[in-house]
Design a protein around this motif. Structure first.
Motif, PDB file in Angstrom:
ATOM      1  N   UNK A 179       0.810  -1.212   0.000  1.00 48.85           N
ATOM      2  CA  UNK A 179       0.000   0.000   0.000  1.00 48.85           C
ATOM      3  C   UNK A 179       0.844   1.263   0.000  1.00 48.85           C
ATOM      4  N   UNK A 180       0.219   2.376  -0.402  1.00 53.20           N
ATOM      5  CA  UNK A 180       0.910   3.661  -0.384  1.00 53.20           C
ATOM      6  C   UNK A 180       1.047   4.125   1.060  1.00 53.20           C
ATOM      7  N   UNK A 181       2.248   4.590   1.404  1.00 49.91           N
ATOM      8  CA  UNK A 181       2.502   4.928   2.795  1.00 49.91           C
ATOM      9  C   UNK A 181       3.801   5.709   2.896  1.00 49.91           C
ATOM     10  N   UNK A 182       4.044   6.254   4.077  1.00 39.20           N
ATOM     11  CA  UNK A 182       5.309   6.879   4.389  1.00 39.20           C
ATOM     12  C   UNK A 182       6.107   5.988   5.336  1.00 39.20           C
ATOM     13  N   UNK A 236      13.205   3.208   8.621  1.00 33.01           N
ATOM     14  CA  UNK A 236      12.977   2.619   9.934  1.00 33.01           C
ATOM     15  C   UNK A 236      11.568   2.075  10.081  1.00 33.01           C
ATOM     16  N   UNK A 237      10.757   2.241   9.028  1.00 37.39           N
ATOM     17  CA  UNK A 237       9.394   1.735   9.058  1.00 37.39           C
ATOM     18  C   UNK A 237       8.415   2.774   9.564  1.00 37.39           C
ATOM     19  N   UNK A 238       7.126   2.586   9.282  1.00 41.50           N
ATOM     20  CA  UNK A 238       6.126   3.575   9.678  1.00 41.50           C
ATOM     21  C   UNK A 238       6.044   3.771  11.183  1.00 41.50           C
ATOM     22  N   UNK A 239       6.436   2.767  11.965  1.00 38.48           N
ATOM     23  CA  UNK A 239       6.391   2.898  13.413  1.00 38.48           C
ATOM     24  C   UNK A 239       7.362   3.925  13.958  1.00 38.48           C
ATOM     25  N   UNK A 240       8.337   4.342  13.158  1.00 38.95           N
ATOM     26  CA  UNK A 240       9.320   5.316  13.628  1.00 38.95           C
ATOM     27  C   UNK A 240       8.671   6.636  13.987  1.00 38.95           C
ATOM     28  N   UNK A 241       7.569   6.960  13.333  1.00 36.54           N
ATOM     29  CA  UNK A 241       6.904   8.239  13.592  1.00 36.54           C
ATOM     30  C   UNK A 241       6.371   8.315  15.021  1.00 36.54           C
ATOM     31  N   UNK A 242       6.192   7.180  15.663  1.00 35.55           N
ATOM     32  CA  UNK A 242       5.657   7.161  17.021  1.00 35.55           C
ATOM     33  C   UNK A 242       6.586   7.845  18.021  1.00 35.55           C
ATOM     34  N   UNK A 258      -0.550   8.602   7.486  1.00 34.72           N
ATOM     35  CA  UNK A 258       0.463   8.467   8.537  1.00 34.72           C
ATOM     36  C   UNK A 258      -0.011   9.076   9.851  1.00 34.72           C
ATOM     37  N   UNK A 259      -0.619  10.259   9.774  1.00 32.61           N
ATOM     38  CA  UNK A 259      -1.095  10.922  10.994  1.00 32.61           C
ATOM     39  C   UNK A 259      -2.288  10.187  11.586  1.00 32.61           C
ATOM     40  N   UNK A 260      -3.146   9.655  10.727  1.00 35.80           N
ATOM     41  CA  UNK A 260      -4.280   8.886  11.215  1.00 35.80           C
ATOM     42  C   UNK A 260      -3.833   7.641  11.972  1.00 35.80           C
ATOM     43  N   UNK A 261      -2.825   6.955  11.429  1.00 36.47           N
ATOM     44  CA  UNK A 261      -2.292   5.769  12.103  1.00 36.47           C
ATOM     45  C   UNK A 261      -1.609   6.141  13.415  1.00 36.47           C
ATOM     46  N   UNK A 262      -0.909   7.273  13.424  1.00 32.41           N
ATOM     47  CA  UNK A 262      -0.246   7.720  14.653  1.00 32.41           C
ATOM     48  C   UNK A 262      -1.283   8.040  15.730  1.00 32.41           C
ATOM     49  N   UNK A 263      -2.340   8.723  15.347  1.00 36.35           N
ATOM     50  CA  UNK A 263      -3.392   9.055  16.305  1.00 36.35           C
ATOM     51  C   UNK A 263      -4.084   7.793  16.824  1.00 36.35           C
ATOM     52  N   UNK A 317     -11.022  23.369   1.283  1.00 35.50           N
ATOM     53  CA  UNK A 317     -11.917  22.229   1.078  1.00 35.50           C
ATOM     54  C   UNK A 317     -11.361  20.993   1.775  1.00 35.50           C
ATOM     55  N   UNK A 318     -12.200  20.246   2.462  1.00 35.24           N
ATOM     56  CA  UNK A 318     -11.738  19.094   3.230  1.00 35.24           C
ATOM     57  C   UNK A 318     -12.711  17.944   3.115  1.00 35.24           C
ATOM     58  N   UNK A 319     -12.184  16.751   3.377  1.00 38.45           N
ATOM     59  CA  UNK A 319     -12.990  15.536   3.390  1.00 38.45           C
ATOM     60  C   UNK A 319     -12.821  14.856   4.739  1.00 38.45           C
ATOM     61  N   UNK A 320     -13.630  13.836   4.987  1.00 41.15           N
ATOM     62  CA  UNK A 320     -13.678  13.228   6.312  1.00 41.15           C
ATOM     63  C   UNK A 320     -12.330  12.650   6.734  1.00 41.15           C
ATOM     64  N   UNK A 321     -11.537  12.145   5.779  1.00 45.73           N
ATOM     65  CA  UNK A 321     -10.272  11.498   6.141  1.00 45.73           C
ATOM     66  C   UNK A 321      -9.127  12.497   6.333  1.00 45.73           C
ATOM     67  N   UNK A 322      -9.320  13.753   5.995  1.00 53.09           N
ATOM     68  CA  UNK A 322      -8.248  14.742   6.115  1.00 53.09           C
ATOM     69  C   UNK A 322      -7.961  15.032   7.592  1.00 53.09           C
ATOM     70  N   UNK A 323      -6.693  14.964   7.967  1.00 49.81           N
ATOM     71  CA  UNK A 323      -6.289  15.216   9.352  1.00 49.81           C
ATOM     72  C   UNK A 323      -5.875  16.682   9.494  1.00 49.81           C
ATOM     73  N   UNK A 324      -6.452  17.356  10.458  1.00 50.85           N
ATOM     74  CA  UNK A 324      -6.141  18.768  10.654  1.00 50.85           C
ATOM     75  C   UNK A 324      -4.841  18.953  11.423  1.00 50.85           C
ATOM     76  N   UNK A 325      -4.197  20.089  11.163  1.00 52.53           N
ATOM     77  CA  UNK A 325      -2.978  20.435  11.885  1.00 52.53           C
ATOM     78  C   UNK A 325      -3.339  21.258  13.115  1.00 52.53           C
ATOM     79  N   UNK A 326      -2.392  21.360  14.045  1.00 51.40           N
ATOM     80  CA  UNK A 326      -2.637  22.130  15.269  1.00 51.40           C
ATOM     81  C   UNK A 326      -1.961  23.498  15.238  1.00 51.40           C
TER      82      UNK A 326
END
Length: 234
Positions: free
Chosen positions: A111-114, A145-151, A180-185, A212-221
């Motif tokens: 799958x597509x991922x970071x 280092x894999x997607x888990x590195x973002x944790x 990536x942010x959705x998985x981290x959250x 414009x945004x959709x349901x899957x879009x993760x907002x920034x803080x």
């Protein structure tokens, strides 16, 4: 530098467009992307270098990033994006581990991922990878280092083409950061500070010109530009 919540020039291209769902959002997103990318291409190299230095100073001056040590996820800027090289080097000089993304297009069947690798000069241990030794090395991530590195990230600095004062972020359309942010959250149950890096004219007033945004879009803080720093309502 100002903390005001005001729209930028990019909003002129987005005026009147609301986030009504996938059918309405995507054409509006595409139109804003074209306008922002065209403006970015017109910036001279000297101006880009000046804006990158100013952006570095704004981000480092917020107090949000670790003063020493810690882990910050960033990205290697390309083309007309707000420059990140000066910021990454400054973080490396104070001993911060900086993660840069590997983009996987899904051709490996996963799958597509970071994925994430350490930036030059921020790898632990002695030798060329010691903290602060970044020099003028290209900003290329080390081994994935894999997607888990973002944790491990204390702060996540993300690219954007536009962002509004409610934290809605417009990316290039691949959805990599949203995933990536959705998985981290999901893993943490919460997100660390997520900061969009944009130019001053790419910040929109959400009350007038929402991105414009959709349901899957993760907002920034937060939003950082070469001229200001803002906490947004994401």
């Amino acid at each position: 530098m100002s903390g005001e919540r005001a729209g930028g020039r990019a909003g002129a291209d987005a005026a009147g467009w609301a986030a009504d769902g996938p059918g309405a959002a995507e054409p509006a997103k595409a139109e804003i992307r074209r306008a922002v990318l065209a403006r970015r291409r017109q910036r001279p190299a000297e101006e880009r270098a000046d804006l990158a230095a100013r952006l570095r100073d704004v981000v480092l001056g917020t107090g949000l990033l670790p003063h020493e040590g810690g882990t910050v996820a960033c990205y290697a800027s390309r083309g007309g994006e707000p420059g990140t090289a000066a910021l990454v080097r400054a973080l490396a000089a104070r001993g911060t581990t900086v993660l840069l993304p590997h983009t996987h297009d899904g051709s490996d069947g996963r799958g597509t991922r970071l994925g994430w690798g350490r930036a030059p000069g921020t790898a632990p241990g002695p030798g060329p990878g010691r903290p602060g030794a970044v020099g003028d090395a290209p900003l290329l991530p080390g081994p994935d280092l894999g997607p888990g590195a973002l944790r491990a990230a204390d702060v996540v600095l993300v690219p954007a083409l536009a962002v509004d004062t409610a934290g809605r972020r417009l990316g290039k359309g691949g959805g990599y950061y949203d995933r990536a942010l959705g998985e981290l959250r999901e893993h943490r149950g919460w997100l660390p500070p997520v900061v969009a890096l944009v130019h001053d004219d790419e910040v929109l007033d959400a009350a007038v010109e929402p991105v414009p945004a959709e349901a899957h879009d993760v907002r920034v803080s937060h939003v950082a530009t070469p001229g200001r720093w803002m906490r947004v309502d994401g």
